[in-house]
Write an enzyme that holds these catalytic residues in place. Sequence first.
Site, PDB file in Angstrom:
ATOM      1  N   ASP A 160       2.630 -11.047  61.075  1.00 46.59           N
ATOM      2  CA  ASP A 160       1.730  -9.785  62.244  1.00 46.59           C
ATOM      3  C   ASP A 160       2.359  -8.128  61.826  1.00 46.59           C
ATOM      4  OD1 ASP A 160       0.091  -8.378  63.873  1.00 46.59           O
ATOM      5  OD2 ASP A 160       1.287  -9.557  65.711  1.00 46.59           O
TER       6      ASP A 160
ATOM      7  N   ASP B  13      -1.986   1.724  54.986  1.00 47.81           N
ATOM      8  CA  ASP B  13      -1.277   1.794  54.579  1.00 47.81           C
ATOM      9  C   ASP B  13      -2.456   3.088  53.060  1.00 47.81           C
ATOM     10  OD1 ASP B  13       0.388   4.383  52.798  1.00 47.81           O
ATOM     11  OD2 ASP B  13       2.443   3.159  53.575  1.00 47.81           O
TER      12      ASP B  13
HETATM   13  O1  C5P Z   1       3.301 -12.388  74.733  1.00 49.36           O
HETATM   14  P1  C5P Z   1       2.129 -12.953  74.562  1.00 49.36           P
HETATM   15  O2  C5P Z   1       1.805 -13.980  75.104  1.00 49.36           O
HETATM   16  O3  C5P Z   1       1.667 -11.838  75.480  1.00 49.36           O
HETATM   17  O4  C5P Z   1       2.506 -12.179  73.062  1.00 49.36           O
HETATM   18  C1  C5P Z   1       1.336 -12.200  72.563  1.00 49.36           C
HETATM   19  C2  C5P Z   1       1.618 -11.691  71.128  1.00 49.36           C
HETATM   20  O5  C5P Z   1       0.223 -11.677  70.826  1.00 49.36           O
HETATM   21  C3  C5P Z   1       2.683 -10.798  70.920  1.00 49.36           C
HETATM   22  O6  C5P Z   1       3.252 -10.844  69.884  1.00 49.36           O
HETATM   23  C4  C5P Z   1       2.005  -9.608  70.394  1.00 49.36           C
HETATM   24  O7  C5P Z   1       2.654  -8.722  69.682  1.00 49.36           O
HETATM   25  C5  C5P Z   1       0.300 -10.335  69.892  1.00 49.36           C
HETATM   26  N1  C5P Z   1      -0.770  -8.817  70.143  1.00 49.36           N
HETATM   27  C6  C5P Z   1      -1.471  -9.363  71.294  1.00 49.36           C
HETATM   28  N2  C5P Z   1      -2.082  -7.584  71.397  1.00 49.36           N
HETATM   29  C7  C5P Z   1      -2.939  -7.635  70.065  1.00 49.36           C
HETATM   30  C8  C5P Z   1      -2.537  -8.042  69.118  1.00 49.36           C
HETATM   31  C9  C5P Z   1      -1.820  -8.525  68.878  1.00 49.36           C
HETATM   32  O8  C5P Z   1      -1.278  -9.177  72.193  1.00 49.36           O
HETATM   33  N3  C5P Z   1      -4.366  -7.446  70.486  1.00 49.36           N
END
Ligand code: C5P
Length: 246
Positions: A66, A71
């Site tokens: 991720d 770019d």
């Molecule tokens: O701890 P949590 O369940 O909130 O983590 C969610 C994961 O999903 C994190 O790695 C965060 O960077 C990712 N993410 C997010 N929202 C987005 C894209 C990615 O929470 N829109």
Amino acid sequence: MSDTGNAGAAERLFVALDLPAAAEARDLAARLAPLGVGLKVGLELFTAEGPALVRELAAAAPLFLDLKYHDIPETVARAVRAAARLGAAVANLHVAGGEAMVRRAVAARDEAAAAGGGAPALIGVTVLTSLEGDDLRGVWGTDLAGGASEHARRLAGLARAWGLDGVVASAREAAAIRSDCGPGFLIVTPGIRPAGAAPGDQKRVLTPAAALRAGASHLVVGRPVTRAADPLSACRDMLAEMAAGA
Ligand code: C5P
């Protein structure tokens, strides 16, 4: 192999290794290994520990890299080739990088696949869920029709038209995107909380079952598993919720 009897659910879950160092990531990956779930490596762990750790983790579990590439087309295409060499199962890039960037990335992935080394599914980031209407106006200097949700839906349509395999999307947009983009399109949804869990800084959370019902093909979960006293059991419960509610 999954020890839960929920192998179908395990294939649809990525646990976010939002951790500062390799030792913690290896430890969590080893604890979760019996469940057969996917793992997600994001900017923090990648920046701290680099590609060797990604290669190692990707050898043991489906890995979502991720890094949200954004770019010029040549640079992104080369990054996608490198991600394929690491063994990532999924990688992502910002749809806002434009048609040439997205199409070159897809072509680079297809070339890697044709060369036989394996290559990741490529999914698009539409609108970061941390951005709302006012933030978008602040960045673009204009009102985007329909606000963040409509903008995300529009970008998902572009992602599909330009050859991406799916998008990252909040559960709020999942149903509309599923209806626009059809059954085979990947919709990878973060912001997942088991029934009764603390939302943390996520503004819009859904239970695993509700996110699947809304049209998500895959879920991303971080803290409810990574910060649980017993991550294995928290993850197993989440798989059971997915299997019961899908
Ligand atoms: O701890 P949590 O369940 O909130 O983590 C969610 C994961 O999903 C994190 O790695 C965060 O960077 C990712 N993410 C997010 N929202 C987005 C894209 C990615 O929470 N829109």
